[in-house]
Design a protein around this motif. Structure first.
Motif, PDB file in Angstrom:
ATOM      1  N   HIS A   1      22.992  15.684   6.631  1.00  0.00           N
ATOM      2  CA  HIS A   1      22.527  16.370   7.863  1.00  0.00           C
ATOM      3  C   HIS A   1      21.063  15.896   8.227  1.00  0.00           C
ATOM      4  CE1 HIS A   1      24.596  19.579   9.537  1.00  0.00           C
ATOM      5  NE2 HIS A   1      23.628  20.225  10.250  1.00  0.00           N
ATOM      6  N   ARG A   2      21.050  14.538   8.465  1.00  0.00           N
ATOM      7  CA  ARG A   2      19.863  13.844   8.901  1.00  0.00           C
ATOM      8  C   ARG A   2      20.196  12.801   9.888  1.00  0.00           C
ATOM      9  NH1 ARG A   2      19.400  15.055   3.511  1.00  0.00           N
ATOM     10  NH2 ARG A   2      20.793  13.379   2.812  1.00  0.00           N
ATOM     11  N   MET A   3      19.528  12.741  10.898  1.00  0.00           N
ATOM     12  CA  MET A   3      19.793  11.765  12.108  1.00  0.00           C
ATOM     13  C   MET A   3      19.779  10.356  11.900  1.00  0.00           C
ATOM     14  SD  MET A   3      18.227  12.189  15.807  1.00  0.00           S
ATOM     15  CE  MET A   3      18.750  11.346  17.331  1.00  0.00           C
ATOM     16  N   ASN A   4      18.841  10.055  10.948  1.00  0.00           N
ATOM     17  CA  ASN A   4      18.370   8.704  10.949  1.00  0.00           C
ATOM     18  C   ASN A   4      19.163   7.847   9.992  1.00  0.00           C
ATOM     19  OD1 ASN A   4      16.886   8.444  13.146  1.00  0.00           O
ATOM     20  ND2 ASN A   4      15.356   9.489  12.286  1.00  0.00           N
ATOM     21  N   GLU A   5      19.973   8.818   8.835  1.00  0.00           N
ATOM     22  CA  GLU A   5      20.712   8.059   7.895  1.00  0.00           C
ATOM     23  C   GLU A   5      22.344   8.438   8.178  1.00  0.00           C
ATOM     24  OE1 GLU A   5      19.322   9.668   4.273  1.00  0.00           O
ATOM     25  OE2 GLU A   5      17.185   9.797   4.561  1.00  0.00           O
ATOM     26  N   PRO A   6      23.104   7.252   7.751  1.00  0.00           N
ATOM     27  CA  PRO A   6      24.503   7.335   8.059  1.00  0.00           C
ATOM     28  C   PRO A   6      25.324   8.399   7.205  1.00  0.00           C
ATOM     29  CG  PRO A   6      24.045   5.536   6.608  1.00  0.00           C
ATOM     30  CD  PRO A   6      22.592   6.160   7.006  1.00  0.00           C
TER      31      PRO A   6
ATOM     32  N   ALA B   1      23.262  15.825  21.286  1.00  0.00           N
ATOM     33  CA  ALA B   1      22.617  15.444  20.239  1.00  0.00           C
ATOM     34  C   ALA B   1      23.228  15.197  18.961  1.00  0.00           C
ATOM     35  CB  ALA B   1      21.192  16.114  19.944  1.00  0.00           C
ATOM     36  N   PRO B   2      23.226  14.250  18.287  1.00  0.00           N
ATOM     37  CA  PRO B   2      23.967  14.038  17.042  1.00  0.00           C
ATOM     38  C   PRO B   2      23.566  14.925  15.836  1.00  0.00           C
ATOM     39  CG  PRO B   2      22.314  12.086  17.130  1.00  0.00           C
ATOM     40  CD  PRO B   2      22.413  12.897  18.560  1.00  0.00           C
ATOM     41  N   THR B   3      24.498  15.318  14.908  1.00  0.00           N
ATOM     42  CA  THR B   3      24.233  16.087  13.670  1.00  0.00           C
ATOM     43  C   THR B   3      23.166  15.625  13.107  1.00  0.00           C
ATOM     44  OG1 THR B   3      26.786  16.558  13.708  1.00  0.00           O
ATOM     45  CG2 THR B   3      25.451  17.066  11.741  1.00  0.00           C
ATOM     46  N   GLY B   4      22.174  16.607  12.713  1.00  0.00           N
ATOM     47  CA  GLY B   4      20.857  16.337  12.016  1.00  0.00           C
ATOM     48  C   GLY B   4      19.554  15.856  12.869  1.00  0.00           C
ATOM     49  N   GLY B   5      20.042  15.807  14.382  1.00  0.00           N
ATOM     50  CA  GLY B   5      19.084  15.628  15.343  1.00  0.00           C
ATOM     51  C   GLY B   5      18.236  16.765  15.838  1.00  0.00           C
TER      52      GLY B   5
ATOM     53  N   ALA C   1      33.812   3.948  15.442  1.00  0.00           N
ATOM     54  CA  ALA C   1      32.744   3.029  15.662  1.00  0.00           C
ATOM     55  C   ALA C   1      32.561   2.614  17.304  1.00  0.00           C
ATOM     56  CB  ALA C   1      33.274   1.613  14.924  1.00  0.00           C
ATOM     57  N   ALA C   2      33.403   2.867  18.073  1.00  0.00           N
ATOM     58  CA  ALA C   2      33.497   2.449  19.514  1.00  0.00           C
ATOM     59  C   ALA C   2      33.022   3.744  20.335  1.00  0.00           C
ATOM     60  CB  ALA C   2      34.794   2.064  20.036  1.00  0.00           C
ATOM     61  N   HIS C   3      32.715   4.544  19.592  1.00  0.00           N
ATOM     62  CA  HIS C   3      32.097   6.114  20.194  1.00  0.00           C
ATOM     63  C   HIS C   3      33.258   6.426  21.244  1.00  0.00           C
ATOM     64  CE1 HIS C   3      28.269   5.789  18.344  1.00  0.00           C
ATOM     65  NE2 HIS C   3      28.097   4.477  18.637  1.00  0.00           N
TER      66      HIS C   3
ATOM     67  N   GLY D   1      19.319   7.262  19.726  1.00  0.00           N
ATOM     68  CA  GLY D   1      19.290   6.766  18.240  1.00  0.00           C
ATOM     69  C   GLY D   1      20.247   7.638  17.279  1.00  0.00           C
ATOM     70  N   GLY D   2      20.132   7.480  16.031  1.00  0.00           N
ATOM     71  CA  GLY D   2      20.968   8.300  15.121  1.00  0.00           C
ATOM     72  C   GLY D   2      21.568   6.897  14.605  1.00  0.00           C
ATOM     73  N   ALA D   3      21.848   7.214  13.158  1.00  0.00           N
ATOM     74  CA  ALA D   3      22.608   6.085  12.404  1.00  0.00           C
ATOM     75  C   ALA D   3      24.052   6.168  12.595  1.00  0.00           C
ATOM     76  CB  ALA D   3      22.042   6.293  10.898  1.00  0.00           C
ATOM     77  N   GLU D   4      24.592   5.258  12.679  1.00  0.00           N
ATOM     78  CA  GLU D   4      25.941   4.908  12.779  1.00  0.00           C
ATOM     79  C   GLU D   4      26.759   5.481  11.262  1.00  0.00           C
ATOM     80  OE1 GLU D   4      27.967   4.272  15.402  1.00  0.00           O
ATOM     81  OE2 GLU D   4      26.067   4.108  16.639  1.00  0.00           O
ATOM     82  N   PRO D   5      27.955   6.299  11.471  1.00  0.00           N
ATOM     83  CA  PRO D   5      28.434   6.756  10.506  1.00  0.00           C
ATOM     84  C   PRO D   5      29.313   5.732   9.599  1.00  0.00           C
ATOM     85  CG  PRO D   5      29.868   7.409  12.239  1.00  0.00           C
ATOM     86  CD  PRO D   5      28.550   6.866  12.698  1.00  0.00           C
ATOM     87  N   ASP D   6      29.169   5.725   8.333  1.00  0.00           N
ATOM     88  CA  ASP D   6      29.979   4.992   7.265  1.00  0.00           C
ATOM     89  C   ASP D   6      31.405   5.511   7.114  1.00  0.00           C
ATOM     90  OD1 ASP D   6      30.871   3.106   5.390  1.00  0.00           O
ATOM     91  OD2 ASP D   6      29.301   3.859   3.790  1.00  0.00           O
TER      92      ASP D   6
END
Length: 808
Positions: free
Chosen positions: A350-355, A41-45, A379-381, A216-221
Motif C-alpha cells: 500500500h505505497r504509491m512509489n513502490e511496485p 489516484a493509485p492505491t497507496g496515493g 502494463a498498457a494501462h 506518478g506511482g510505480a508500475e506493478p510487477d
C-alpha cells in the motif's frame, strides 16, 4: 485558494514523515470553490485522506455547531466504513481536533443509533443500504439539512450496479434536502471517466465535475506462476490446484500474501489443498462471504495483527481495507477483467512509489492465454469493463417507497429529482409512472389484492404511505443485495459453521461429506433452513457449489486473447507446451482471428460436433447454445446437447451440421427467443430478485423470517400470473432488461453476430481438433465430485489429444 496546509496539519504530516501530494492539495482547493470532484489516484496515493482533508480543515477552522452532520462518507462495505472510521479517528485524535466520528451500518447497535440521533457525528460513515434507511425516516430533512459534503469511496465498485443505482437516487434526494451539497468520488480504477463523472454529478452531467488525476506511482510487477508438476498445464477446469506447491513456495518468501480466487467453492478446495501440502505449517486463513461472521472477523484480526502468512479469499477482500502489511497477491485462475485484477493488485504494498507484486496462476491452457493478455493489459494501462448501465426499475420502486415513508411527495417533483441521478437521466415518464403505479397498488394485475396497496393519494395529488405497519415492514426489507438461497450449517451442539447453497444441500444424503471453512463435515439431516452436520472423515469430500453467475471474461480481454491466438509472433512469452498446442492447431485446422468466428465440425464417438470459438463469456455462450440447438433442430440435424466455457461453445448432433453461415445469422435472436428465455429457470430466478428488491415479495416480516422455499414458490406464482394477465408489467420489463445485461448477455451476442457477419471461417475436420479439447472435457464435468475425477479427466484429455494429434 489554499496552497499550503494549516499549521496543525503541516505538523501532523511532518511527524508522520509524509509530504502532501499535489492531488490532495487540488482536492482542498476544489472544495473551497465548492466544486464536486472525481479523484482517480493509485492505491497507496492517499485518495481517502484526500477526500477527508477538506472537511477536516473546514471543521478545524470553522467548528460546526451541534447537532450537525457535516460530511457523509459512503463505501460499498460495512467493514470498509468501520476500518476507515478507525483510521480517521486516529488522525483526529493525533491532531487533537474537536471532530466527532461515527458509523451507521447494519452492525450499528440500537444504543449507538439512539446516541447518534441526539448527538450526530460531524463525520458519518455508512453504506448505500443504511443511507436509504436513514432517508426513509420522517426526520431525514432535519438530519441532513446542514450536510456539506458527500464522499463516495471505491466509486468504480458501485456505478453500474443496483447498489450504485440506490446510492445515486439517495444522493439526488440529499441534494434536494441540502442544495449546496458538494460531492466527491474516489477510485483507483476508472475505465470510463466521463460516465463515472456523470454518475457523481448532482445533475447527471459530467461537465459539472472537476476531475483530478494523481500522477506518478510505480508500475506493478506482474508475472505468471505455473504449476510445479513438470510444468504440466491442465486442459480444462478452473480450480488451479496444480499450482498448490508453487503457491506455498511464494507464500513462504513473503510476510503476508492474499491468494485471490474467483469463487467460494474454489476457495474451499484450494485452502484444503494448501494445508495438505503445508509441511512447514505456515499459518494460512480462509475468507469468503459464506463463512460465519465471527470466523471472518477472526481472520481479519489475525491479518491486521500479522499472525497469518496468507489468506485465501474471494472478492470479500477486493476493496481497500487495511488488514495488514500485504506484500503480494496471487490470483489463482483467470482474472476475467483487467480492472478487477488491477484492484486486487492494489491490495499489495500500500505505497504509491513502490511496485505492487502480483502473480497470476492460470488453471488451464486457455487461462494461460488470458493471464498473459491480462498482464499485457495491466502494463498498457488498458482497463476494461462496460460503462455503467441505465438504472433498474426495481431499485427505483424501492426508492419511491422509501421516499413515501419519509413523507408525502408529488410525482412531478420526484420524477425531476430522480432524473437528476445519472442512471435515471433518460428515464421515460411512462416508466416512472408505471413504477409509481406498481408501488401504489401493484399495477393492473395485482391491484385487486389489498396487500399490494402501499400508497394512497390525497386531494392535492400527493402520495402517502398507507400506514405505519407498511412502513415498518418496508424498512425491514431495504436493500438491493439478494442472496442466493442459503442454509445455515450447524453441528449437533448448535455451533454455526457457515452457509451452503440450498440447491447443493438438496443433493446431499446422510453420510455424504463436504468441505466448509476448510474442515470436513458429514451431512446428518436438513430441517427448514438448517443443515445439521458432524465431523467427517471421508477421503473424497464434495465441494459446495454456490449459486450466482460465474464472472465472464470481459470484451476487452477476450479481444486481446483472440489477437494473441492469431499472431504466432506473440507466443514467445507462453510456456512451451502451450506454444506446441497452438502450433498443432495451426497445422491441423486454423486459429481464431481477431474479428472472425472460427467454427469447426467433426465426427466423434458416433456424433457430429460443432465447436464455435466465440470468446464472449460463459453466460453469453449458454444463451447462444440454447439458440443454436433450436436452429440445429429446425435444420434436421437432431441436436443432443451443448456445453460451453468462457472461450467456446460445443454442440453435438445425430447428423452433420451444414450451412454454418445460416446457423449464425443475425436473425437467430428472433427465433422464439422471448418465449424460450421467458420459460427458462434463469429468467424466473431473475424475476425473483426483481420481485424482492421492488418490494413485491418480502424477505423479512415482523416476527418471522420467510423461508427461501416460500419466496421461490411465491415468485414463481406471481411470475406466471403477470405473464398471463399483464405481460407488459413494469417488473417483467425490469426482469427482461436485467437478463439482457446479466444472465443471458444478449448485448454481447448481438455485438458478436454483427461483428462476424460475412466472416465465419468453417473448417470441416475428420476428427477432434487440438483447440477443442478443453470444451470437449466439459461434458459431464459437473458430475465429478470435488477433485476425485482429476485423474479420470487427465486420462480423457490425453486420449482426446492423441486423437487430435493423429490427424493428417
Amino acid at each position: 485558494m489554499r496552497e499550503t496546509l494549516p499549521p496543525v496539519f503541516r505538523t501532523w504530516f511532518t511527524r508522520r514523515g509524509w509530504h502532501i501530494h499535489p492531488h490532495q492539495l487540488a482536492m482542498i482547493a476544489a472544495a473551497q470553490r465548492k466544486e464536486s470532484t472525481l479523484l482517480i489516484a493509485p492505491t497507496g496515493g492517499g485518495k481517502t485522506l484526500a477526500g477527508f482533508l477538506p472537511t477536516l480543515i473546514d471543521l478545524a477552522e470553522n467548528p460546526a455547531p451541534p447537532p450537525e452532520i457535516h460530511t457523509l462518507y459512503v463505501s460499498p462495505l460495512k467493514a470498509l466504513s468501520t476500518n476507515i472510521a478507525q483510521s480517521l479517528s486516529r488522525t483526529v485524535a493525533e491532531m487533537e481536533l474537536p471532530i466527532r466520528i461515527g458509523t451507521r451500518t447494519g452492525d450499528t447497535s440500537a444504543t449507538q443509533r439512539k446516541h447518534q440521533k441526539k448527538n450526530p457525528p460531524h463525520f458519518l460513515l455508512t453504506t448505500p443500504e443504511s443511507l436509504s434507511l436513514l432517508l426513509s425516516y420522517p426526520n431525514a430533512a432535519e438530519t441532513f439539512a446542514s450536510l456539506r459534503a458527500l464522499i463516495i469511496d471505491e466509486v468504480h465498485a458501485l456505478a453500474g450496479t443496483r447498489r450504485g443505482d440506490q446510492l445515486a437516487l439517495c444522493a439526488s434526494r440529499l441534494n434536494t434536502l441540502a442544495p449546496s451539497l458538494r460531492r466527491s468520488g474516489l477510485s483507483a480504477t476508472v475505465t470510463h471517466p466521463d460516465a463515472i463523472a456523470a454518475w457523481i454529478s448532482p445533475t447527471g452531467d459530467a461537465a459539472d465535475i472537476r476531475r483530478i488525476t494523481a500522477r506518478g506511482g510505480a508500475e506493478p510487477d506482474v508475472s505468471l506462476l505455473l504449476p510445479d508438476r513438470n510444468g504440466y498445464l491442465p486442459w480444462s477446469g478452473h480450480m488451479g490446484l496444480g499450482t498448490t506447491t508453487a503457491i506455498l513456495t511464494e507464500i513462504a518468501r513473503t510476510k503476508l500474501t492474499i491468494v485471490f480466487v474467483n469463487s467460494r467453492a474454489q476457495a474451499e478446495l484450494l485452502f484444503q489443498e494448501l494445508w495438505k501440502h503445508n509441511t512447514d505449517t505456515l499459518p494460512i486463513g480462509l475468507h469468503h462471504g459464506s463463512l460465519g461472521t465471527e470466523q471472518r472477523q477472526r481472520v481479519e484480526q489475525a491479518m491486521a495483527e500479522g499472525q497469518l502468512r496468507a489468506v485465501v479469499a474471494t472478492s470479500s477482500l477486493d476493496l481497500g481495507i487495511d488488514w495488514g502489511d500485504v506484500e503480494q497477491i496471487i490470483q489463482v485462475g483467470a482474472p476475467r477483467e483487467v480492472t478487477r485484477l488491477v484492484q486486487r493488485i492494489g491490495r499489495a504494498n500500500h505505497r504509491m512509489n513502490e511496485p505492487s507484486r502480483a502473480l497470476l496462476a492460470p488453471a488451464s491452457r486457455f487461462e494461460v492465454l488470458e493471464c498473459e493478455a491480462a498482464r499485457e493489459a495491466v502494463a498498457a494501462h488498458d482497463l476494461d469493463g462496460p460503462p455503467p448501465r441505465p438504472g433498474t426499475l426495481d431499485v427505483l420502486a424501492q426508492h419511491i417507497m422509501a421516499t413515501a415513508c419519509n413523507g408525502p411527495f408529488l410525482p412531478d417533483a420526484l420524477c425531476n429529482e430522480v432524473r437528476n441521478a445519472a442512471p435515471y437521466h433518460a428515464l421515460s415518464r411512462k416508466d416512472f409512472d408505471d413504477v409509481v403505479s406498481f408501488v401504489e397498488d401493484g399495477g393492473y394485475a395485482l391491484k385487486a389484492y389489498d396487500r399490494h396497496r402501499r400508497l394512497f393519494r390525497d386531494s392535492l395529488g400527493q402520495l402517502w404511505a398507507r400506514n405505519e405497519q407498511i412502513m415498518k415492514q418496508f424498512r425491514m426489507n431495504i436493500g438491493t443485495i439478494v442472496d442466493t438461497p442459503m442454509l445455515r450449517v450447524k453441528t449437533r451442539r448448535g455451533k454455526q459453521i457457515g452457509e451452503i447453497d440450498e440447491y447443493f444441500a438438496s443433493t446431499l444424503v446422510p453420510g455424504d461429506t463436504f468441505l466448509l471453512a476448510g474442515e470436513l463435515f458429514q451431512f446428518i439431516s436438513m430441517q427448514d433452513t438448517t443443515v445439521q452436520v458432524a465431523k467427517g472423515s471421508a477421503k473424497e469430500p464434495r465441494i459446495p457449489v454456490y449459486g450466482g453467475n460465474r464472472l465472464s471474461i470481459s470484451t476487452g480481454l477476450a479481444a486481446r486473447v483472440r489477437a494473441m491466438l492469431h499472431n504466432p509472433d506473440a507466443w514467445h512469452t507462453l510456456p512451451q507446451s502451450v506454444q506446441n498446442w497452438l502450433d498443432m492447431q495451426r497445422r491441423r485446422s486454423r486459429l481464431p482471428g481477431p474479428d472472425n468466428l472460427l467454427v469447426e465440425t467433426f465426427p466423434h464417438r458416433n456424433r457430429w460436433y460443432l465447436v464455435a470459438y466465440c470468446f464472449e463469456g460463459r453466460n453469453a455462450h449458454q444463451t447462444l447454445g440454447m439458440l443454436l440447438t433450436k436452429r440445429l433442430e429446425h435444420a434436421g440435424t437432431g441436436p443432443l446437447g451443448f456445453v460451453a466455457n468462457d472461450y467456446m461453445l460445443a454442440c453435438w448432433s445425430v447428423r452433420e451440421p451444414t450451412d454454418i453461415n445460416t446457423l449464425f445469422d443475425e436473425n437467430m435472436l428472433g427465433d422464439d427467443l422471448t418465449d424460450r428465455i421467458a420459460n427458462s429457470a434463469m429468467l424466473r430466478r431473475t424475476f425473483r430478485d426483481v420481485a424482492i428488491i421492488s418490494g413485491l415479495i418480502e424477505r423479512n416480516h415482523p416476527g418471522r423470517e420467510k423461508s427461501r422455499r416460500q419466496m421461490t414458490i411465491s415468485s414463481d406464482l406471481l411470475y406466471d400470473v403477470l405473464r398471463k394477465h399483464d405481460p407488459d408489467h413494469v417488473l417483467l420489463r425490469a426482469t427482461r432488461a436485467e437478463a439482457a445485461h446479466g444472465l443471458t448477455d444478449l448485448d454481447r451476442i448481438t455485438a458478436m453476430l454483427k461483428r462476424i457477419k460475412g466472416q465465419i471461417d468453417h473448417v470441416r475436420l475428420p476428427r477432434i481438433s487440438p483447440l477443442s479439447v478443453p470444451v470437449m472435457l466439459e461434458q459431464g464435468r459437473e458430475k465429478i465430485k470435488g477433485g476425485e475425477g482429476e485423474e479420470q479427466l487427465l486420462a480423457e484429455a490425453d486420449a482426446l489429444f492423441t486423437e487430435a494429434e493423429s490427424g493428417s
